[in-house]
Design a protein around this motif. Structure first.
Motif, mmCIF file in Angstrom:
data_model
loop_
_atom_site.group_PDB
_atom_site.id
_atom_site.type_symbol
_atom_site.label_atom_id
_atom_site.label_comp_id
_atom_site.label_asym_id
_atom_site.label_seq_id
_atom_site.Cartn_x
_atom_site.Cartn_y
_atom_site.Cartn_z
ATOM 1 N N ILE A 124 -17.220 33.688 15.671
ATOM 2 C CA ILE A 124 -15.859 33.185 15.884
ATOM 3 C C ILE A 124 -14.877 33.965 15.019
ATOM 4 C CG2 ILE A 124 -14.346 31.174 15.564
ATOM 5 C CD1 ILE A 124 -16.687 29.446 16.551
ATOM 6 N N ASP A 125 -15.257 34.289 13.776
ATOM 7 C CA ASP A 125 -14.386 35.093 12.921
ATOM 8 C C ASP A 125 -14.305 36.536 13.417
ATOM 9 O OD1 ASP A 125 -13.289 33.258 11.216
ATOM 10 O OD2 ASP A 125 -14.693 33.619 9.578
ATOM 11 N N GLY A 126 -15.331 37.006 14.113
ATOM 12 C CA GLY A 126 -15.251 38.329 14.729
ATOM 13 C C GLY A 126 -14.237 38.356 15.851
ATOM 14 N N PHE A 127 -14.054 37.226 16.504
ATOM 15 C CA PHE A 127 -13.048 37.097 17.568
ATOM 16 C C PHE A 127 -11.648 37.057 16.966
ATOM 17 C CE2 PHE A 127 -10.491 34.094 20.131
ATOM 18 C CZ PHE A 127 -10.284 34.909 21.234
ATOM 19 N N GLN A 128 -11.441 36.154 15.981
ATOM 20 C CA GLN A 128 -10.175 36.083 15.245
ATOM 21 C C GLN A 128 -10.490 35.644 13.820
ATOM 22 O OE1 GLN A 128 -6.721 34.106 16.979
ATOM 23 N NE2 GLN A 128 -7.521 34.529 19.025
ATOM 24 N N ASP A 129 -10.195 36.515 12.869
ATOM 25 C CA ASP A 129 -10.508 36.258 11.478
ATOM 26 C C ASP A 129 -9.874 34.951 10.997
ATOM 27 O OD1 ASP A 129 -11.731 36.988 9.015
ATOM 28 O OD2 ASP A 129 -9.756 37.577 8.258
ATOM 29 N N GLY A 130 -10.684 34.109 10.375
ATOM 30 C CA GLY A 130 -10.219 32.836 9.840
ATOM 31 C C GLY A 130 -10.352 31.669 10.797
ATOM 32 N N LEU A 131 -10.666 31.935 12.068
ATOM 33 C CA LEU A 131 -10.765 30.864 13.061
ATOM 34 C C LEU A 131 -11.966 29.950 12.811
ATOM 35 C CD1 LEU A 131 -9.556 29.595 15.599
ATOM 36 C CD2 LEU A 131 -10.867 31.246 16.962
ATOM 37 N N LEU A 132 -13.041 30.493 12.267
ATOM 38 C CA LEU A 132 -14.237 29.684 12.019
ATOM 39 C C LEU A 132 -13.923 28.483 11.130
ATOM 40 C CD1 LEU A 132 -17.270 29.188 12.343
ATOM 41 C CD2 LEU A 132 -17.655 30.736 10.418
ATOM 42 N N LYS A 133 -13.054 28.655 10.136
ATOM 43 C CA LYS A 133 -12.705 27.554 9.231
ATOM 44 C C LYS A 133 -11.984 26.429 9.973
ATOM 45 C CE LYS A 133 -12.481 30.179 4.992
ATOM 46 N NZ LYS A 133 -11.640 30.703 3.919
ATOM 47 N N ARG A 134 -11.388 26.732 11.119
ATOM 48 C CA ARG A 134 -10.722 25.699 11.924
ATOM 49 C C ARG A 134 -11.717 25.003 12.856
ATOM 50 N NH1 ARG A 134 -8.223 29.089 8.933
ATOM 51 N NH2 ARG A 134 -6.038 28.653 8.518
ATOM 52 N N MET A 135 -12.856 25.654 13.095
ATOM 53 C CA MET A 135 -13.864 25.109 14.006
ATOM 54 C C MET A 135 -14.905 24.252 13.293
ATOM 55 S SD MET A 135 -13.099 26.184 17.002
ATOM 56 C CE MET A 135 -11.365 26.422 16.753
ATOM 57 N N VAL A 136 -15.049 24.441 11.991
ATOM 58 C CA VAL A 136 -16.011 23.667 11.215
ATOM 59 C C VAL A 136 -15.436 23.475 9.808
ATOM 60 C CG1 VAL A 136 -17.359 25.699 10.546
ATOM 61 C CG2 VAL A 136 -18.431 23.465 10.520
ATOM 62 N N HIS A 137 -15.426 22.230 9.368
ATOM 63 C CA HIS A 137 -14.936 21.911 8.025
ATOM 64 C C HIS A 137 -15.532 20.582 7.580
ATOM 65 C CE1 HIS A 137 -12.055 19.811 10.653
ATOM 66 N NE2 HIS A 137 -12.006 18.932 9.683
ATOM 67 N N ARG A 138 -15.229 20.167 6.381
ATOM 68 C CA ARG A 138 -15.732 18.904 5.833
ATOM 69 C C ARG A 138 -14.631 17.844 5.926
ATOM 70 N NH1 ARG A 138 -21.077 19.089 4.728
ATOM 71 N NH2 ARG A 138 -21.718 21.139 4.058
ATOM 72 N N ASP A 139 -15.037 16.620 6.271
ATOM 73 C CA ASP A 139 -14.084 15.519 6.306
ATOM 74 C C ASP A 139 -13.924 14.939 4.905
ATOM 75 O OD1 ASP A 139 -16.291 13.853 5.858
ATOM 76 O OD2 ASP A 139 -16.384 13.150 7.935
ATOM 77 N N GLU A 140 -13.140 13.852 4.792
ATOM 78 C CA GLU A 140 -12.853 13.237 3.496
ATOM 79 C C GLU A 140 -14.113 12.757 2.780
ATOM 80 O OE1 GLU A 140 -11.581 11.406 6.451
ATOM 81 O OE2 GLU A 140 -10.281 13.136 6.602
#
Length: 181
Positions: A124-140
């Motif tokens: 996903i970051d190869g497609f657009q750098d930084g996009l992976l962090k928008r696709m997977v993250h930690r909740d509260e």
């Protein structure tokens, strides 16, 4: 839960991150999208084939909600249907909130059973750098949140086109939340 609409359909006969949009795709029961590289009874994703090529293919069809594109656009990312490798782009269905085993009736005949969440990868970051962090993250609470769509298997075949209705049929309770597949 109410239904929604198919916004786009995509397939690719070759391994590539993105999938070109099509006028229609044909879903084949027990296999996936006709002519798509990921169709088959056993796993087709290269990393899974390397581990055990005899595993059942629980990832025959990849669906993403169009609402995700607007969400990431607000953060400066341009994503269109098929860009993230999905076969079916939806609107109006909260895909990530569906329980395992939900049936999605697409168009006149096709039925996809939801098997789990897509696990986003570094491509996903190869497609657009930084996009992976928008696709997977930690909740509260520290739990992992995956947003890059859901996976399913084809229970009944049929042709699916943009504009087709999506009817959602929840499984009997108790519902099992989606996990990565």
């Amino acid at each position: 839960m109410t239904g929604g609409t198919v916004r786009a359909v995509s397939s690719n006969p070759e391994y590539a991150f993105t999938k070109p949009n099509r006028a229609s795709v044909t879903l084949l029961a027990g296999l996936g999208v006709e002519g798509d590289v990921h169709a088959g009874e056993t796993v087709k994703h290269r990393s899974r084939v390397a581990k055990d090529p005899t595993q059942p293919n629980l990832r025959q069809v990849h669906l993403i909600h169009e609402e995700l594109f607007a969400e990431v656009a607000a953060e400066g990312f341009a994503v269109r249907p098929g860009d993230l490798g999905e076969n079916i782009t939806t609107a109006g269905v909260d895909l990530l909130a569906l329980p395992t085993g939900t049936l999605l009736r697409l168009g006149a005949d096709a039925v996809v059973e939801v098997t789990g969440l897509r696990n986003p990868c570094v491509q996903i970051d190869g497609f657009q750098d930084g996009l992976l962090k928008r696709m997977v993250h930690r909740d509260e609470d520290g739990g992992l949140v995956r947003k890059s769509g859901i996976m399913g298997v084809v229970r009944a075949g049929g042709v699916v086109r943009p504009g087709d209705p999506i009817a959602v049929e929840l499984p009997a309770a108790p519902h099992r939340p989606l996990e990565k597949v």
